[in-house]
Scaffold this motif. Structure first.
Motif, short mmCIF file in Angstrom:
data_model
loop_
_atom_site.label_atom_id
_atom_site.label_comp_id
_atom_site.label_asym_id
_atom_site.label_seq_id
_atom_site.Cartn_x
_atom_site.Cartn_y
_atom_site.Cartn_z
N PRO A 1 1.23 -1.15 -0.07
CA PRO A 1 -0.03 0.19 -0.17
C PRO A 1 0.97 1.43 0.07
CG PRO A 1 -0.95 -1.46 1.64
CD PRO A 1 0.63 -1.93 1.30
N ARG A 2 1.86 0.93 0.40
CA ARG A 2 3.06 2.34 0.47
C ARG A 2 3.22 2.73 -0.57
NH1 ARG A 2 7.32 3.26 5.23
NH2 ARG A 2 5.72 2.91 5.99
N TYR A 3 3.31 1.81 -1.92
CA TYR A 3 3.69 1.85 -2.93
C TYR A 3 2.40 2.60 -4.16
CZ TYR A 3 8.03 1.11 -1.46
OH TYR A 3 9.47 1.28 -1.38
N VAL A 4 1.12 2.06 -3.54
CA VAL A 4 0.03 2.31 -4.39
C VAL A 4 -0.34 4.04 -4.69
CG1 VAL A 4 -2.70 1.73 -4.26
CG2 VAL A 4 -0.63 0.03 -3.79
N THR A 5 0.08 4.58 -6.04
CA THR A 5 -0.08 5.65 -5.77
C THR A 5 -1.44 6.45 -5.57
OG1 THR A 5 -0.31 5.56 -8.10
CG2 THR A 5 1.72 6.14 -7.68
N ASN A 6 -2.65 6.00 -6.07
CA ASN A 6 -3.66 6.56 -6.55
C ASN A 6 -4.91 4.82 -5.66
OD1 ASN A 6 -6.86 7.29 -6.96
ND2 ASN A 6 -5.94 7.95 -8.43
N PRO A 7 -4.71 5.15 -4.02
CA PRO A 7 -5.80 3.84 -3.59
C PRO A 7 -7.08 3.58 -3.78
CG PRO A 7 -4.76 5.12 -1.82
CD PRO A 7 -4.36 5.81 -3.43
N ARG A 8 -7.55 5.02 -4.18
CA ARG A 8 -8.95 5.07 -4.81
C ARG A 8 -9.31 4.71 -5.95
NH1 ARG A 8 -12.97 7.17 -1.66
NH2 ARG A 8 -11.35 8.82 -0.45
N LEU A 9 -8.27 5.01 -6.84
CA LEU A 9 -8.95 4.21 -7.76
C LEU A 9 -7.76 2.55 -8.00
CD1 LEU A 9 -8.83 4.84 -11.33
CD2 LEU A 9 -6.38 5.68 -11.34
N GLN B 1 -2.77 -7.09 -15.67
CA GLN B 1 -3.40 -6.47 -17.10
C GLN B 1 -3.69 -4.49 -17.04
OE1 GLN B 1 -5.69 -8.33 -19.56
NE2 GLN B 1 -4.49 -9.19 -20.24
N LEU B 2 -4.34 -4.77 -14.79
CA LEU B 2 -4.22 -3.87 -15.21
C LEU B 2 -2.76 -2.40 -14.39
CD1 LEU B 2 -6.72 -4.06 -12.22
CD2 LEU B 2 -7.50 -3.38 -14.43
N ASN B 3 -1.66 -2.92 -14.40
CA ASN B 3 -0.71 -2.55 -14.45
C ASN B 3 -0.58 -1.26 -12.80
OD1 ASN B 3 1.17 -3.42 -16.28
ND2 ASN B 3 -0.25 -2.85 -17.88
N LEU B 4 -1.43 -1.28 -12.25
CA LEU B 4 -1.77 -1.13 -11.05
C LEU B 4 0.16 -0.63 -10.07
CD1 LEU B 4 -5.22 -1.71 -10.06
CD2 LEU B 4 -4.43 0.25 -10.67
N ILE C 1 0.89 -3.46 -6.77
CA ILE C 1 -0.06 -4.68 -7.10
C ILE C 1 0.39 -5.85 -7.75
CG2 ILE C 1 -2.34 -5.56 -7.56
CD1 ILE C 1 -2.50 -3.49 -5.21
N THR C 2 0.31 -6.63 -7.23
CA THR C 2 0.83 -7.41 -7.83
C THR C 2 -0.05 -8.82 -7.66
OG1 THR C 2 3.22 -9.01 -8.60
CG2 THR C 2 2.76 -8.26 -6.08
N THR C 3 0.40 -10.09 -8.42
CA THR C 3 0.18 -11.64 -7.64
C THR C 3 1.78 -12.83 -7.42
OG1 THR C 3 0.60 -12.37 -9.95
CG2 THR C 3 -1.76 -11.18 -9.36
N VAL C 4 1.31 -13.29 -7.07
CA VAL C 4 2.74 -14.34 -6.69
C VAL C 4 1.76 -15.47 -6.96
CG1 VAL C 4 3.61 -15.35 -4.24
CG2 VAL C 4 3.41 -12.45 -4.36
N PRO C 5 2.42 -16.48 -7.43
CA PRO C 5 1.71 -17.78 -7.39
C PRO C 5 2.02 -18.84 -6.17
CG PRO C 5 3.95 -17.55 -8.08
CD PRO C 5 3.69 -16.48 -7.73
N VAL C 6 1.19 -18.94 -6.36
CA VAL C 6 1.05 -20.60 -5.61
C VAL C 6 -0.07 -21.70 -6.15
CG1 VAL C 6 0.60 -19.39 -3.23
CG2 VAL C 6 -1.33 -19.02 -4.17
#
Length: 574
Positions: free
Chosen positions: A82-90, A133-136, A139-144
């Motif tokens: 969250p510290r690197y999320v530039t626009n939390p609302r978007l 694909q949102l390129n936010l 935000i990322t995904t981790v394989p499990v």
């Protein structure tokens, strides 16, 4: 060539410059070590080693034919910094379109300026791709991996399920968790003061080892048919629940273990306790008349009676001043032991039990395996409920003769009666066929375990003949499959409710094996608490037995007795 004067001065100048530089560096190092020692120690302490656990892929559970019943599939976690999320609302608005969470919930997580947040613990590859694909930013995904059960409710109580920590919670997933879970790997790294890994400081890596595959003795095709007709029988009798067990007579391999109601282990959080109970091993009940073959076998083995011994029945018996009624109020007059089993006379088996006595009856109870859990390989395997031998009175003994006054599991009962079908040899039931490694090689195969020989082959054949007559011209006629000879026994047991025998709650059952004289399978259908006009075993459970058995005869291509070999050729054993 001799160096010129200019060259000599240049060399002197360079040497002097190097000496001065080295002196400056040395002085600087001393100053740093002395004046900044404390701050350097603090900086070094901010870098620590951390061991990251790499979970192993869980082994599959497959049926006897290799059909996959439980497996791991690629899944993904959706994580955020969250510290690197530039626009939390978007970000919350965009994520709410692809994740099953509200915009408000996502915004509350993304707006707290923390270093790490788990947004979703397990999503499909398609959902993970949509998130990426949102390129936010942040935000990322981790394989499990994720556990799925392709056939949904099929054998759900047998399979069990896996929790969020990848630990088995019930069924085979729990019983064989150590085999299925494999060995986790480790990645040891240095992390900074904020807990973030420094890739260039990787210390060690140990790859995870996938779990082994558990192959069950169950045939998924038979299991599906058993579930279908069990559900039909329970709904037809307005009953609460029930079980069907189908076992290989000669090996003890469980070919089907169906319970209804059941649940979908893919969504086990929505299941009720009744749906998750494995009625076959966890819930002892009074077996009623399906115990009578054991009583008869004990009396014949001791030479107390023959199949033609006569009994006078009047519809009841007075034991120590207590009247115990037969299910047939008027009785049958003079009948043989064989006829008593055919018509399921309670009074006949009261007489037999009283003649046996507590010591002899309990001796055979032990020989037939009722003194211990079935050891079939499933969790919750109950020991049953018996009155201590030194506390059994005459009334208790009389009722035990026809299967009341104690409780046993369906698995214990089928294993005991199977000794009669198997010519006096009792084999231990088992539900795991083999363990396979990641390459599909068998590393362990469950052996056939002979528990005991409670009766001789001659006695077994006598009881088999009695049970054939029960199925062909006694209470078991509704279970008869045209063209095949079977042996069987109905049961209608009164349940124990609040410590007393109920006159309105029953367990209706049918136990049978065939085709005779070389049975390939034994099957028990037990249906709990039928409500309404249908509550006897021949009304409720025998029709279910007949429908499943009809399928089995065709599935295994067993020829009817009208063919030249009279249906008696053993053939391949499943």
């Amino acid at each position: 060539m001799r160096p010129t004067k200019l060259t000599r001065w240049r060399n002197v100048w360079l040497a002097g410059f190097a000496a001065v530089a080295m002196a400056v560096i040395a002085i600087r190092l001393v100053l740093i070590q002395v004046s900044q020692a404390a701050s350097l120690d603090q900086y070094e302490a901010s870098f620590q080693l951390k061991r990251i656990v790499l979970p192993a892929a869980r082994g599959e559970i497959i049926d006897r034919n290799g059909e996959v019943l439980a497996m791991d599939v690629p899944r993904y976690q959706v994580v955020a910094a969250p510290r690197y999320v530039t626009n939390p609302r978007l970000a919350a608005r965009e994520l709410a379109r692809v994740l099953p969470f509200s915009r408000a919930r996502l915004y509350s997580v993304l707006n707290d300026h923390s270093w790490y947040a788990l947004l979703a613990s397990s999503v499909s590859p398609a959902t993970a791709s949509a998130v990426n694909q949102l390129n936010l930013p942040g935000i990322t995904t981790v394989p499990v991996t994720g556990r799925i059960y392709p056939d949904g409710t099929l054998a759900s109580q047998v399979l069990g399920m896996v929790g969020v920590n990848d630990q088995g919670l019930a069924g085979i997933e729990y019983a064989d968790n150590r085999i299925l879970s494999g060995t986790p790997g480790y990645w040891t790294v240095r992390i900074d003061g904020y807990g973030q890994p420094l890739p260039q400081w990787q210390q060690a890596y140990t790859a995870p080892k996938a779990g082994d595959t558990v192959q069950l003795t169950i045939d998924a095709n038979i299991e599906a048919v058993a579930q279908k007709w069990l559900k039909w029988g329970i709904q037809r009798a307005h009953a609460s629940n029930g079980t069907v067990i189908i076992m290989n007579v000669h090996t003890g391999a469980i070919l089907a273990l169906a319970n209804w109601p059941n649940f979908n282990p893919n969504h086990y959080q929505n299941a009720t306790p009744l749906e998750m109970t494995d009625y076959a091993v966890e819930d002892p009940f009074p077996p009623g008349s399906i115990f009578k073959p054991v009583t008869a076998a004990a009396a014949l083995a001791l030479g107390l009676y023959t199949p033609n011994s006569l009994f006078y029945t009047r519809g009841y018996k007075i034991v120590d001043g207590v009247r115990i009624n037969d299910w047939q109020p008027q009785g049958w007059g003079w009948i043989t032991l064989t006829r008593g089993l055919e018509v399921s006379s309670d009074q006949v088996f009261m007489d037999v039990a009283l003649k046996l006595g507590v010591s002899s009856l309990y001796h055979f109870v032990k020989l037939f395996g009722f003194d211990h859990p079935s050891n079939v390989g499933l969790p919750g395997d109950s020991n049953g409920l018996w009155i201590p031998a030194n506390a059994v009175n005459a009334v208790d003994l009389a009722t035990m003769g026809f299967g009341q006054g104690f409780a046993a599991t369906a698995m214990q009962v089928i294993a005991a009666d199977n000794a009669i079908a198997n010519n006096g040899v009792m084999v231990q039931p088992h539900i795991v066929k083999a363990i396979l490694n990641a390459n599909g090689q068998v590393i362990h195969r469950t052996p056939v375990v002979v528990e005991s020989r409670p009766i001789s082959a001659a006695v077994a054949h006598e009881v088999q003949h009695m049970m054939v007559l029960e199925a062909t011209q006694g209470t078991g006629v509704p279970a008869q499959v045209p063209g095949y000879i079977i042996a069987g026994k109905t049961g209608t047991a009164q349940k124990i409710v609040n410590g007393r025998t109920s006159n309105s709650q029953f367990v209706a059952s049918y136990l049978g094996y065939g085709p005779m004289p070389h049975p390939r399978f034994i099957m028990l259908v037990a249906i709990n608490h039928p409500v309404g006009s249908l509550f006897y075993g021949d009304q409720v459970s025998a029709p279910v037995w007949e429908k499943i058995a009809t399928f089995l005869f065709h599935y295994w291509q067993i020829k009817p007795y009208a063919t030249p070999d009279n249906g008696s050729a053993p053939g391949p054993v499943p």
